[in-house]
Design a protein around this motif. Structure first.
Motif, PDB file in Angstrom:
ATOM      1  N   LEU A  45       0.606  -1.150   0.077  1.00 21.83           N
ATOM      2  CA  LEU A  45       0.001  -0.111  -0.054  1.00 21.83           C
ATOM      3  C   LEU A  45       0.926   1.066  -0.057  1.00 21.83           C
ATOM      4  O   LEU A  45       0.549   2.234  -0.676  1.00 21.83           O
ATOM      5  CB  LEU A  45      -0.899   0.011   1.247  1.00 21.83           C
ATOM      6  CG  LEU A  45      -1.962  -1.093   1.208  1.00 21.83           C
ATOM      7  CD1 LEU A  45      -2.677  -0.808   2.548  1.00 21.83           C
ATOM      8  CD2 LEU A  45      -3.041  -1.000  -0.109  1.00 21.83           C
ATOM      9  N   THR A  46       2.002   1.298   0.603  1.00 18.21           N
ATOM     10  CA  THR A  46       2.869   2.438   0.689  1.00 18.21           C
ATOM     11  C   THR A  46       3.408   2.695  -0.808  1.00 18.21           C
ATOM     12  O   THR A  46       3.666   3.706  -1.187  1.00 18.21           O
ATOM     13  CB  THR A  46       4.041   2.159   1.646  1.00 18.21           C
ATOM     14  OG1 THR A  46       3.615   2.011   2.977  1.00 18.21           O
ATOM     15  CG2 THR A  46       4.914   3.385   1.879  1.00 18.21           C
ATOM     16  N   ARG A  47       3.849   1.704  -1.260  1.00 26.45           N
ATOM     17  CA  ARG A  47       4.375   1.756  -2.734  1.00 26.45           C
ATOM     18  C   ARG A  47       3.237   2.334  -3.580  1.00 26.45           C
ATOM     19  O   ARG A  47       3.626   2.922  -4.589  1.00 26.45           O
ATOM     20  CB  ARG A  47       4.821   0.399  -3.110  1.00 26.45           C
ATOM     21  CG  ARG A  47       6.188   0.033  -2.579  1.00 26.45           C
ATOM     22  CD  ARG A  47       6.544  -1.069  -3.124  1.00 26.45           C
ATOM     23  NE  ARG A  47       6.775  -1.356  -4.306  1.00 26.45           N
ATOM     24  CZ  ARG A  47       6.524  -2.537  -5.106  1.00 26.45           C
ATOM     25  NH1 ARG A  47       6.547  -3.544  -4.455  1.00 26.45           N
ATOM     26  NH2 ARG A  47       6.696  -2.440  -6.452  1.00 26.45           N
ATOM     27  N   GLN A  48       2.097   1.859  -3.430  1.00 30.91           N
ATOM     28  CA  GLN A  48       0.959   2.419  -4.446  1.00 30.91           C
ATOM     29  C   GLN A  48       0.704   4.005  -3.896  1.00 30.91           C
ATOM     30  O   GLN A  48       0.653   4.626  -5.049  1.00 30.91           O
ATOM     31  CB  GLN A  48      -0.251   1.390  -4.195  1.00 30.91           C
ATOM     32  CG  GLN A  48      -0.175   0.166  -4.478  1.00 30.91           C
ATOM     33  CD  GLN A  48      -1.501  -0.515  -4.216  1.00 30.91           C
ATOM     34  OE1 GLN A  48      -2.464  -0.276  -4.075  1.00 30.91           O
ATOM     35  NE2 GLN A  48      -1.309  -1.999  -3.843  1.00 30.91           N
ATOM     36  N   ALA A  49       0.604   4.209  -2.814  1.00 31.56           N
ATOM     37  CA  ALA A  49       0.472   5.693  -2.645  1.00 31.56           C
ATOM     38  C   ALA A  49       1.622   6.202  -3.013  1.00 31.56           C
ATOM     39  O   ALA A  49       1.345   7.428  -3.469  1.00 31.56           O
ATOM     40  CB  ALA A  49       0.375   5.830  -0.758  1.00 31.56           C
ATOM     41  N   GLU A  50       2.890   5.911  -3.013  1.00 30.30           N
ATOM     42  CA  GLU A  50       4.045   6.777  -3.400  1.00 30.30           C
ATOM     43  C   GLU A  50       3.741   7.004  -4.764  1.00 30.30           C
ATOM     44  O   GLU A  50       4.320   8.170  -5.419  1.00 30.30           O
ATOM     45  CB  GLU A  50       5.282   6.297  -3.044  1.00 30.30           C
ATOM     46  CG  GLU A  50       5.420   6.288  -1.514  1.00 30.30           C
ATOM     47  CD  GLU A  50       6.821   5.491  -1.137  1.00 30.30           C
ATOM     48  OE1 GLU A  50       7.295   4.747  -1.774  1.00 30.30           O
ATOM     49  OE2 GLU A  50       7.011   5.731   0.040  1.00 30.30           O
ATOM     50  N   GLY A  51       3.333   5.964  -5.654  1.00 27.37           N
ATOM     51  CA  GLY A  51       3.413   5.922  -7.255  1.00 27.37           C
ATOM     52  C   GLY A  51       2.479   6.941  -7.684  1.00 27.37           C
ATOM     53  O   GLY A  51       2.286   7.103  -8.613  1.00 27.37           O
ATOM     54  N   LEU A  52       1.424   7.308  -6.774  1.00 25.30           N
ATOM     55  CA  LEU A  52       0.406   8.131  -7.350  1.00 25.30           C
ATOM     56  C   LEU A  52       0.824   9.316  -7.357  1.00 25.30           C
ATOM     57  O   LEU A  52       0.075  10.380  -7.963  1.00 25.30           O
ATOM     58  CB  LEU A  52      -0.771   8.308  -6.199  1.00 25.30           C
ATOM     59  CG  LEU A  52      -1.614   7.047  -6.219  1.00 25.30           C
ATOM     60  CD1 LEU A  52      -2.640   6.745  -5.138  1.00 25.30           C
ATOM     61  CD2 LEU A  52      -2.596   6.670  -7.488  1.00 25.30           C
TER      62      LEU A  52
END
Length: 90
Positions: A26-33
């Protein structure tokens, strides 16, 4: 340490690893946004419900695009917080 204690510890460790993996994802997804230029939301039949490209949006959609990104980031952060609480309780 008896067998029952070992099994209990193993089960807790498995749960903790799954939670940590989910937090990382989830952290990686949030950063990718932060660098997102395209958003696609699908229903269960793989049909697009929302399909928006930041680079080619209709005039005025930039605000909508930014709102979708920021809302998604906030929801991911909320979920991460809940998972971190669950991990702490283990």
């Amino acid at each position: 340490m008896n067998r029952k204690t070992l099994e209990y510890m193993e089960e807790r460790a498995k749960k903790a690893r799954a939670i940590v993996d989910r937090i990382h994802s989830l952290t990686r997804q949030a950063e990718g946004l932060d660098s997102a230029t395209y958003i696609e939301i699908k229903n269960g039949r793989r049909n697009n419900v929302v399909d928006m490209d930041k680079r080619f949006t209709h005039p005025g959609n930039e605000r909508l695009f930014a709102l979708i990104v920021s809302t998604t980031q906030r929801l991911l952060a909320d979920e991460i917080t809940l998972l971190e609480q669950e991990l702490a309780e283990l």
